[in-house]
Design an enzyme around this catalytic site. Sequence first.
Site, PDB file in Angstrom:
ATOM      1  N   HIS A 148      28.781  -1.294  53.976  1.00 27.94           N
ATOM      2  CA  HIS A 148      27.792  -0.683  54.873  1.00 27.94           C
ATOM      3  C   HIS A 148      26.677  -1.675  55.204  1.00 27.94           C
ATOM      4  O   HIS A 148      26.258  -1.789  56.363  1.00 27.94           O
ATOM      5  CB  HIS A 148      27.208   0.585  54.238  1.00 27.94           C
ATOM      6  CG  HIS A 148      28.090   1.784  54.362  1.00 27.94           C
ATOM      7  ND1 HIS A 148      28.406   2.351  55.581  1.00 27.94           N
ATOM      8  CD2 HIS A 148      28.710   2.542  53.422  1.00 27.94           C
ATOM      9  CE1 HIS A 148      29.185   3.397  55.385  1.00 27.94           C
ATOM     10  NE2 HIS A 148      29.394   3.545  54.091  1.00 27.94           N
ATOM     11  N   ASN A 167      19.388   5.651  53.412  1.00 23.99           N
ATOM     12  CA  ASN A 167      18.892   6.896  52.835  1.00 23.99           C
ATOM     13  C   ASN A 167      19.335   8.112  53.644  1.00 23.99           C
ATOM     14  O   ASN A 167      19.665   9.163  53.081  1.00 23.99           O
ATOM     15  CB  ASN A 167      17.366   6.863  52.738  1.00 23.99           C
ATOM     16  CG  ASN A 167      16.882   6.086  51.530  1.00 23.99           C
ATOM     17  OD1 ASN A 167      17.684   5.649  50.700  1.00 23.99           O
ATOM     18  ND2 ASN A 167      15.580   5.900  51.423  1.00 23.99           N
ATOM     19  N   LYS A 178      16.379  11.312  47.811  1.00 26.25           N
ATOM     20  CA  LYS A 178      16.319  10.301  48.870  1.00 26.25           C
ATOM     21  C   LYS A 178      15.468  10.840  50.014  1.00 26.25           C
ATOM     22  O   LYS A 178      15.488  12.036  50.323  1.00 26.25           O
ATOM     23  CB  LYS A 178      17.722   9.980  49.380  1.00 26.25           C
ATOM     24  CG  LYS A 178      18.621   9.305  48.346  1.00 26.25           C
ATOM     25  CD  LYS A 178      18.172   7.890  48.083  1.00 26.25           C
ATOM     26  CE  LYS A 178      19.187   7.129  47.225  1.00 26.25           C
ATOM     27  NZ  LYS A 178      19.400   7.730  45.900  1.00 26.25           N
ATOM     28  N   CYS A 210       0.845  -1.212   0.000  1.00 31.29           N
ATOM     29  CA  CYS A 210       0.000   0.000   0.000  1.00 31.29           C
ATOM     30  C   CYS A 210       0.878   1.259   0.000  1.00 31.29           C
ATOM     31  O   CYS A 210       1.630   1.484   0.954  1.00 31.29           O
ATOM     32  CB  CYS A 210      -0.909  -0.027   1.221  1.00 31.29           C
ATOM     33  SG  CYS A 210      -1.706   1.535   1.607  1.00 31.29           S
ATOM     34  N   LYS A 218      18.281   3.936  57.143  1.00 27.92           N
ATOM     35  CA  LYS A 218      19.623   4.341  57.566  1.00 27.92           C
ATOM     36  C   LYS A 218      20.502   4.663  56.363  1.00 27.92           C
ATOM     37  O   LYS A 218      21.275   5.630  56.368  1.00 27.92           O
ATOM     38  CB  LYS A 218      20.267   3.228  58.402  1.00 27.92           C
ATOM     39  CG  LYS A 218      19.697   3.082  59.803  1.00 27.92           C
ATOM     40  CD  LYS A 218      20.423   1.986  60.576  1.00 27.92           C
ATOM     41  CE  LYS A 218      19.884   1.871  62.002  1.00 27.92           C
ATOM     42  NZ  LYS A 218      20.582   0.789  62.757  1.00 27.92           N
ATOM     43  N   TRP A 249      16.642  -3.002  45.782  1.00 26.02           N
ATOM     44  CA  TRP A 249      15.968  -2.760  47.059  1.00 26.02           C
ATOM     45  C   TRP A 249      14.503  -3.216  46.994  1.00 26.02           C
ATOM     46  O   TRP A 249      13.991  -3.835  47.930  1.00 26.02           O
ATOM     47  CB  TRP A 249      16.024  -1.277  47.428  1.00 26.02           C
ATOM     48  CG  TRP A 249      17.193  -0.862  48.244  1.00 26.02           C
ATOM     49  CD1 TRP A 249      18.198  -0.007  47.913  1.00 26.02           C
ATOM     50  CD2 TRP A 249      17.487  -1.280  49.601  1.00 26.02           C
ATOM     51  NE1 TRP A 249      19.098   0.134  48.943  1.00 26.02           N
ATOM     52  CE2 TRP A 249      18.688  -0.636  49.990  1.00 26.02           C
ATOM     53  CE3 TRP A 249      16.868  -2.135  50.500  1.00 26.02           C
ATOM     54  CZ2 TRP A 249      19.261  -0.810  51.251  1.00 26.02           C
ATOM     55  CZ3 TRP A 249      17.451  -2.327  51.753  1.00 26.02           C
ATOM     56  CH2 TRP A 249      18.625  -1.673  52.120  1.00 26.02           C
ATOM     57  N   HIS A 285      17.146   0.280  55.334  1.00 27.45           N
ATOM     58  CA  HIS A 285      17.023   1.104  54.127  1.00 27.45           C
ATOM     59  C   HIS A 285      16.950   2.587  54.495  1.00 27.45           C
ATOM     60  O   HIS A 285      17.562   3.434  53.835  1.00 27.45           O
ATOM     61  CB  HIS A 285      15.783   0.686  53.344  1.00 27.45           C
ATOM     62  CG  HIS A 285      15.787   1.167  51.926  1.00 27.45           C
ATOM     63  ND1 HIS A 285      14.883   0.739  50.990  1.00 27.45           N
ATOM     64  CD2 HIS A 285      16.585   2.064  51.280  1.00 27.45           C
ATOM     65  CE1 HIS A 285      15.124   1.324  49.832  1.00 27.45           C
ATOM     66  NE2 HIS A 285      16.145   2.145  49.981  1.00 27.45           N
ATOM     67  N   ARG A 301      19.007   6.367  40.343  1.00 30.92           N
ATOM     68  CA  ARG A 301      18.072   5.266  40.565  1.00 30.92           C
ATOM     69  C   ARG A 301      18.454   4.043  39.742  1.00 30.92           C
ATOM     70  O   ARG A 301      19.607   3.655  39.712  1.00 30.92           O
ATOM     71  CB  ARG A 301      16.635   5.727  40.317  1.00 30.92           C
ATOM     72  CG  ARG A 301      16.224   6.963  41.101  1.00 30.92           C
ATOM     73  CD  ARG A 301      14.747   7.221  41.012  1.00 30.92           C
ATOM     74  NE  ARG A 301      14.023   6.390  41.971  1.00 30.92           N
ATOM     75  CZ  ARG A 301      12.750   6.037  41.825  1.00 30.92           C
ATOM     76  NH1 ARG A 301      12.080   6.403  40.771  1.00 30.92           N
ATOM     77  NH2 ARG A 301      12.162   5.306  42.732  1.00 30.92           N
ATOM     78  N   CYS A 349       0.524   3.383   3.062  1.00 31.63           N
ATOM     79  CA  CYS A 349       1.149   2.787   4.250  1.00 31.63           C
ATOM     80  C   CYS A 349       2.645   3.073   4.271  1.00 31.63           C
ATOM     81  O   CYS A 349       3.216   3.360   5.326  1.00 31.63           O
ATOM     82  CB  CYS A 349       0.901   1.285   4.279  1.00 31.63           C
ATOM     83  SG  CYS A 349      -0.843   0.811   4.374  1.00 31.63           S
TER      84      CYS A 349
END
Length: 513
Positions: free
Chosen positions: A350, A380, A399, A74, A378, A312, A376, A305, A77
């Site tokens: 950590h 942040n 955060k 076509c 702590k 997490w 988590h 991120r 198209c």
Amino acid sequence: MSSLLRNTLLSLFLLSFFGWSSASSGSRSILREIDAENGDPRDYGLDLNLTNFDSVLKDTPATYAIVEFFAHWCPACRNYKPHYEKVARLFNGPDAVHPGMVLMARVDCASKINTKLCDRFSVSHYPMLFWGPPSKFVGGGWEPKKEKSEILIIDDGRTADRLLSWINKQLGSSFSLDDEKFVNDHLPSNVSDPGQIARAVYDVEEATTTAFEIILEHKMIKSNTRASLIKFLQILVAHHPSKRCRKGSAEILVNFDDLFPSDLLLADKQEEIDGKGPLSSFQICGKDVPRGYWMFCRGSKNETRGFSCGLWVLIHSLSVRVEDEESQFAFTAIRDFVHNFFVCEECRQHFHEMCSSVSSPFKKTRDLVLWLWNAHNKVNTRLIKEEASLKTTDPKFPKMIWPPKQLCPSCYRSHIQRNSEIDWDQEEVFKFLTNYYGKTLVSLYKDKDALGNDGAEGVVEELVASTNALVVPVGAALAIAVASCAFGALACYWRSQQKSRKYFHQLHSLKNI
């Protein structure tokens, strides 16, 4: 005469000689090669046919889908395709500017294999565009006389600008054809919209696959890390929120001895079990993962991120799913996995220090969930200070202490912080986390019917009783059993011939490896 002009004249000659309706795929590839000299030849619109139409639309994480029905012969198209591609560039593929929102696909009705598919949607002219939730396309169709349908015809999308304007009206957005990746003001806030976590199941799949790619790439499976990987796989088999990841984890676990022979690990011959070895055929979360982009965990900048967020979310989603008697096993599995396989050295140290401060074994799911939540927060708290001083904060997703009051007002006993500490109602926090990372996280997932234990607790009790001890976590034992049986009698027979043993009989040894 330039090479571009010669190629153009050659392609026009071929097309005029054979005719548009009988143009071969070779002539079309010549045009694509010519286009490649001037720009990106990549097709962003996804080509579908009868064999993969339903499966692709069922598995897509996109909220909406546009399907173009066309015919390759076509002329209209062919002229429309560049317009469709301009819009598809925004939504499709790993380089999408706005991933996970709209899947843009196409079906060639001139191909005989698609005749029945095009009939399902009453395609009467070309091109014909439909819009709707992906699930409504699966096994469905469209009828012109049907008054109410969640699949709509796009009747005003003849150019890229008009098609994108139509999409913007449906979504209430203001996307532009000039939008570039990560230059994006349309990201939803992780505070204002609690429903966003429902899409995080796709990021959990992405994080799981990425983690195992990193493990293989860095050749991290050694004789001293083998046991910790087995433990973590057991937890994934039992409690991963994605059915596909549970199945893939079970397949790796069942075949672990063949994939990672202990004698090769002891001899440190990683090259014989990595690279193009047998593991290359295993796709832990399915053939479409990784997708190359994040949804819930996507930052407003490329470097923010992403994987760390996804990992997490995976850990939290596992913690809320384990049973009380599994809580200590889950804790050690998560602790050892992070310690042995997370490549961020400072982060790993950590986390290990926080885990080392745990003085007594966990006996309740609630205790594990709240410990991870506190850990988590702590992390942040530390990162808030570091990112502020280094000016590396993501302005769209800074955060924060979790959960914020906007998401869980009842989690706060009072609005006053004493000595810079929040007076938490931990019972309310536990309820929130269980719902947020449990039911809400999978509320949009296609395989909701496979998330439970299917009423098979009796099978678990029999399995435990037969060994006279709780040899692995209850959920893991059940999930491994179910997943292993799903591979079929043939696979079991093959395994028994190879090793003269069955996997179930060795479950008791896995925990002690």
